[in-house]
Design a protein around this motif. Structure first.
Motif, mmCIF file in Angstrom:
data_model
loop_
_atom_site.group_PDB
_atom_site.id
_atom_site.type_symbol
_atom_site.label_atom_id
_atom_site.label_comp_id
_atom_site.label_asym_id
_atom_site.label_seq_id
_atom_site.Cartn_x
_atom_site.Cartn_y
_atom_site.Cartn_z
ATOM 1 N N PRO A 100 88.476 65.456 49.069
ATOM 2 C CA PRO A 100 89.267 64.374 49.865
ATOM 3 C C PRO A 100 90.047 64.593 51.311
ATOM 4 O O PRO A 100 89.750 63.620 52.330
ATOM 5 C CB PRO A 100 91.108 64.113 49.694
ATOM 6 N N ASP A 101 90.131 65.878 51.858
ATOM 7 C CA ASP A 101 89.752 66.053 52.563
ATOM 8 C C ASP A 101 89.017 67.071 53.952
ATOM 9 O O ASP A 101 89.169 67.988 54.978
ATOM 10 C CB ASP A 101 91.596 67.226 53.164
ATOM 11 N N GLY A 102 87.770 67.390 53.235
ATOM 12 C CA GLY A 102 86.834 67.467 53.912
ATOM 13 C C GLY A 102 85.903 69.044 52.842
ATOM 14 O O GLY A 102 87.362 69.198 52.487
ATOM 15 N N GLY A 103 85.536 68.940 52.855
ATOM 16 C CA GLY A 103 84.385 70.082 52.402
ATOM 17 C C GLY A 103 84.633 69.544 50.466
ATOM 18 O O GLY A 103 84.261 68.221 50.023
ATOM 19 N N PHE A 104 84.086 70.989 50.108
ATOM 20 C CA PHE A 104 84.025 70.600 48.424
ATOM 21 C C PHE A 104 85.019 70.488 47.353
ATOM 22 O O PHE A 104 85.774 71.802 47.850
ATOM 23 C CB PHE A 104 82.868 70.971 47.981
ATOM 24 N N SER A 105 85.134 70.253 46.600
ATOM 25 C CA SER A 105 86.814 70.474 45.729
ATOM 26 C C SER A 105 85.524 70.771 44.561
ATOM 27 O O SER A 105 84.023 70.144 43.366
ATOM 28 C CB SER A 105 87.177 69.534 45.229
ATOM 29 N N VAL A 106 85.054 72.237 43.727
ATOM 30 C CA VAL A 106 84.247 73.159 43.198
ATOM 31 C C VAL A 106 85.227 73.175 41.519
ATOM 32 O O VAL A 106 86.582 74.195 42.073
ATOM 33 C CB VAL A 106 84.002 74.318 43.674
ATOM 34 N N SER A 107 84.768 72.462 40.587
ATOM 35 C CA SER A 107 85.445 72.985 39.354
ATOM 36 C C SER A 107 84.486 73.764 38.232
ATOM 37 O O SER A 107 83.528 73.823 38.465
ATOM 38 C CB SER A 107 85.131 71.513 38.793
ATOM 39 N N THR A 108 85.779 75.373 38.362
ATOM 40 C CA THR A 108 84.775 76.467 37.678
ATOM 41 C C THR A 108 85.333 76.809 35.856
ATOM 42 O O THR A 108 86.638 75.810 36.061
ATOM 43 C CB THR A 108 85.005 77.087 38.104
ATOM 44 N N SER A 109 85.116 77.371 35.750
ATOM 45 C CA SER A 109 85.610 78.367 34.143
ATOM 46 C C SER A 109 86.379 78.972 34.171
ATOM 47 O O SER A 109 87.164 78.855 34.143
ATOM 48 C CB SER A 109 84.523 78.653 32.903
ATOM 49 N N ASP A 110 87.234 79.203 36.097
ATOM 50 C CA ASP A 110 87.942 80.399 36.191
ATOM 51 C C ASP A 110 89.003 79.827 37.537
ATOM 52 O O ASP A 110 89.932 80.203 37.690
ATOM 53 C CB ASP A 110 87.254 81.591 36.706
ATOM 54 N N ARG A 112 81.461 86.817 41.415
ATOM 55 C CA ARG A 112 82.197 86.944 40.416
ATOM 56 C C ARG A 112 81.086 86.521 39.038
ATOM 57 O O ARG A 112 80.873 85.769 39.316
ATOM 58 C CB ARG A 112 83.495 86.026 41.082
ATOM 59 N N GLU A 113 81.137 87.157 38.320
ATOM 60 C CA GLU A 113 79.782 87.628 37.142
ATOM 61 C C GLU A 113 80.516 86.209 35.981
ATOM 62 O O GLU A 113 81.925 86.538 36.127
ATOM 63 C CB GLU A 113 79.817 88.407 35.812
ATOM 64 N N GLY A 114 80.129 85.367 35.377
ATOM 65 C CA GLY A 114 81.172 85.139 33.976
ATOM 66 C C GLY A 114 81.991 83.837 34.850
ATOM 67 O O GLY A 114 82.669 83.719 33.785
ATOM 68 N N VAL A 115 81.526 82.970 35.632
ATOM 69 C CA VAL A 115 82.280 82.008 36.296
ATOM 70 C C VAL A 115 81.160 81.072 36.890
ATOM 71 O O VAL A 115 79.757 80.814 37.278
ATOM 72 C CB VAL A 115 82.786 82.404 38.028
ATOM 73 N N ALA A 116 81.661 80.498 35.173
ATOM 74 C CA ALA A 116 80.469 78.595 35.335
ATOM 75 C C ALA A 116 80.754 77.443 36.403
ATOM 76 O O ALA A 116 82.642 77.658 36.416
ATOM 77 C CB ALA A 116 80.699 77.759 34.418
ATOM 78 N N VAL A 117 79.669 77.072 36.932
ATOM 79 C CA VAL A 117 80.732 75.632 37.967
ATOM 80 C C VAL A 117 80.549 74.309 37.206
ATOM 81 O O VAL A 117 78.778 74.446 36.149
ATOM 82 C CB VAL A 117 79.854 75.479 39.182
ATOM 83 N N ASN A 118 81.650 73.460 37.225
ATOM 84 C CA ASN A 118 80.996 72.776 36.003
ATOM 85 C C ASN A 118 81.173 71.031 36.614
ATOM 86 O O ASN A 118 80.363 70.310 36.229
ATOM 87 C CB ASN A 118 82.552 72.841 35.716
ATOM 88 N N SER A 119 81.187 71.682 37.760
ATOM 89 C CA SER A 119 81.399 69.828 38.681
ATOM 90 C C SER A 119 81.870 70.398 40.172
ATOM 91 O O SER A 119 82.120 71.462 40.387
ATOM 92 C CB SER A 119 82.265 68.555 38.781
ATOM 93 N N ILE A 120 80.929 69.304 41.063
ATOM 94 C CA ILE A 120 81.191 69.782 42.520
ATOM 95 C C ILE A 120 81.079 68.258 43.503
ATOM 96 O O ILE A 120 80.136 67.261 43.575
ATOM 97 C CB ILE A 120 79.963 70.314 43.373
ATOM 98 N N TYR A 164 69.420 68.709 39.767
ATOM 99 C CA TYR A 164 70.410 68.567 40.402
ATOM 100 C C TYR A 164 71.250 66.607 40.089
ATOM 101 O O TYR A 164 72.225 66.573 39.903
ATOM 102 C CB TYR A 164 70.543 69.020 41.919
ATOM 103 N N ARG A 165 70.404 66.094 39.783
ATOM 104 C CA ARG A 165 71.210 64.773 39.859
ATOM 105 C C ARG A 165 72.124 64.438 38.259
ATOM 106 O O ARG A 165 72.659 63.652 38.132
ATOM 107 C CB ARG A 165 69.596 63.633 40.260
ATOM 108 N N GLU A 166 71.798 65.818 37.733
ATOM 109 C CA GLU A 166 72.608 65.977 36.096
ATOM 110 C C GLU A 166 73.810 66.138 36.652
ATOM 111 O O GLU A 166 74.405 65.542 35.788
ATOM 112 C CB GLU A 166 71.146 66.373 35.028
ATOM 113 N N TRP A 167 73.817 66.644 37.434
ATOM 114 C CA TRP A 167 75.791 67.205 37.591
ATOM 115 C C TRP A 167 76.371 66.738 38.394
ATOM 116 O O TRP A 167 77.236 67.030 38.947
ATOM 117 C CB TRP A 167 75.376 68.312 36.628
ATOM 118 N N LEU A 168 75.303 66.821 40.020
ATOM 119 C CA LEU A 168 75.998 66.111 41.082
ATOM 120 C C LEU A 168 75.733 64.598 41.489
ATOM 121 O O LEU A 168 75.340 63.783 40.592
ATOM 122 C CB LEU A 168 74.827 66.584 42.464
#
Length: 404
Positions: free
Chosen positions: A108-118, A96-104, A342-346
């Motif tokens: 709460p229930d395991g895995g990762f919550s990923v905020s993206t521009s989409d 998926r092009e043009g989709v930026a990852v803002n934060s990871i 990595y340390r600047e955004w994770l």
């Protein structure tokens, strides 16, 4: 909210190789990129060419190996981008092009919550394939006089885009020297502030230097083989793929007429200052030259190959100015390398070593289970971020994901 088993961040060679390896194992995944496939390569300067030969493009799966008529050549930027686009298509990568990852963040229930521009995505696992380095590095924080444009190598595009005046290139790895050479051929007044960087001729005997490095197992060296982990930050070998490939180092630049000086030491009283260490930096590179060519001779002897002729480096006059008027310059290009960011955004500072590299086992974070890395310089071996090596690491990471 969308949920995926594996989210791959980055659609360069690392992310695409990872996608292929996951598909091989039937593991559902999505690949996101802030721009387009191969965006990091698209962002290089206009005349950029690979410094590694075309035959070393060895990604896994259909369309992953260079099949053109110039295996010993060096692909220009746009050809490489086209190659990666074709590769992504041939392996059916779910990009998926043009989709930026803002934060990871940890969900709460395991895995990762990923905020993206989409929109948000929940991922059981995340693979960061966002490049070997992400942040330009400027080791000396020194304010430039007003009126002087400052660029990192990632900002440079072509000579005529720079303002009038001389150009100071600070740093002299592959990118710095290639840009300096291009600017000189364009008729610009160029000064290069030199640091320690290894160099080799483009060819040794009948083979390209990269062929020898691969033949002697140089690229298979693990990080543990380094005398110091900080060696991961040493500049890449000085060389060029431009014009069909040619030797490019301090001596060849000086022979062209480019002014060489020591390390940039700051600005004082309207002058740029430079350390009196040009000769020492060249001598350091010559030591690396001797070490590498010695490895080649020993390898040729052990394999019963004809030993290649290797000339000693010619003498080098280390005399260089230590002060130059800043008014002479219109542009400063920082070519002092990049660092992991990595340390600047994770939100897991404990997951990275003091240099910013991931602390991991076979690409999986030792501190954050389910967080993986690919395409990192020296992730597993010296070739981990290269087109010739990333597929091997992707197989190891995919196996670990599949077993989890």
């Amino acid at each position: 909210m969308e949920r995926v088993r594996v989210l791959v961040v980055g659609a360069g060679q690392a992310g695409l190789a990872m996608s292929h390896r996951l598909t091989e194992r039937g593991i559902e995944h999505v690949v996101l990129d802030r721009g387009r496939v191969g965006q990091a390569w698209r962002d290089r300067w206009d005349s950029f060419c690979l410094v590694t030969p075309n035959w070393s493009v060895q990604l896994p799966g259909d369309g992953g190996t260079y099949a053109g008529d110039d295996p010993d050549g060096f692909m220009p930027r746009d050809d490489l981008v086209q190659f990666l686009e074709g590769y992504a298509s041939s392996i059916g990568a779910p990009v998926r092009e043009g989709v930026a990852v803002n934060s990871i963040e940890a969900a709460p229930d395991g895995g990762f919550s990923v905020s993206t521009s989409d929109g948000p995505i929940l991922a059981d696992r995340v693979v960061l394939a966002s490049g070997a380095y992400q942040r330009p590095h400027r080791p000396l924080d020194s304010s430039m006089p007003s009126g002087i444009a400052e660029l990192d190598t990632s900002d440079y595009r072509r000579p005529d885009a720079l303002p009038d005046g001389a150009i100071l290139v600070i740093g002299a790895g592959q990118s710095g020297l290639q840009i300096a050479e291009e600017l000189h051929h364009a008729g610009r007044d160029v000064v290069v502030a030199c640091g320690r960087a290894p160099w080799l001729p483009r060819r040794i005997g009948e083979h390209d230097t990269f062929w020898w490095a691969n033949e002697i197992g140089f690229f298979d060296q693990p990080v543990g083989a380094l005398p110091d982990p900080a060696e991961r930050l040493v500049a890449n070998l000085q060389n060029s793929g431009a014009g069909g490939g040619h030797s490019l180092n301090y001596r060849t630049l000086r022979d062209l007429g480019v002014t060489l000086v020591g390390r940039f030491a700051g600005v004082d009283d309207g002058h740029f200052r430079f350390a009196p260490d040009l000769a020492a930096s060249v001598a350091w590179g010559d030591q690396r030259y001797a070490m590498f060519t010695g490895m080649i001779r020993r390898h040729a002897e052990e394999r019963g190959l004809p030993p290649p002729e290797v000339a000693d480096p010619p003498p080098f006059d280390g005399e260089a100015p230590e002060r130059l008027p800043a008014a002479r310059f219109g542009t400063v290009i920082h070519a002092t390398g990049f660092r992991p960011a990595y340390r600047e955004w994770l939100p897991w500072p404990e997951a990275f070593d003091p240099l910013g590299f991931p602390i991991h086992v076979d690409g999986e974070s030792a501190a954050v289970p389910g967080l993986h890395f690919i395409g990192v310089h020296f992730l597993r071996k010296r070739k981990s971020s290269l087109l010739i090596g990333v597929g091997e690491d992707a197989a190891v990471v995919a196996e670990r994901i599949g077993a989890g």
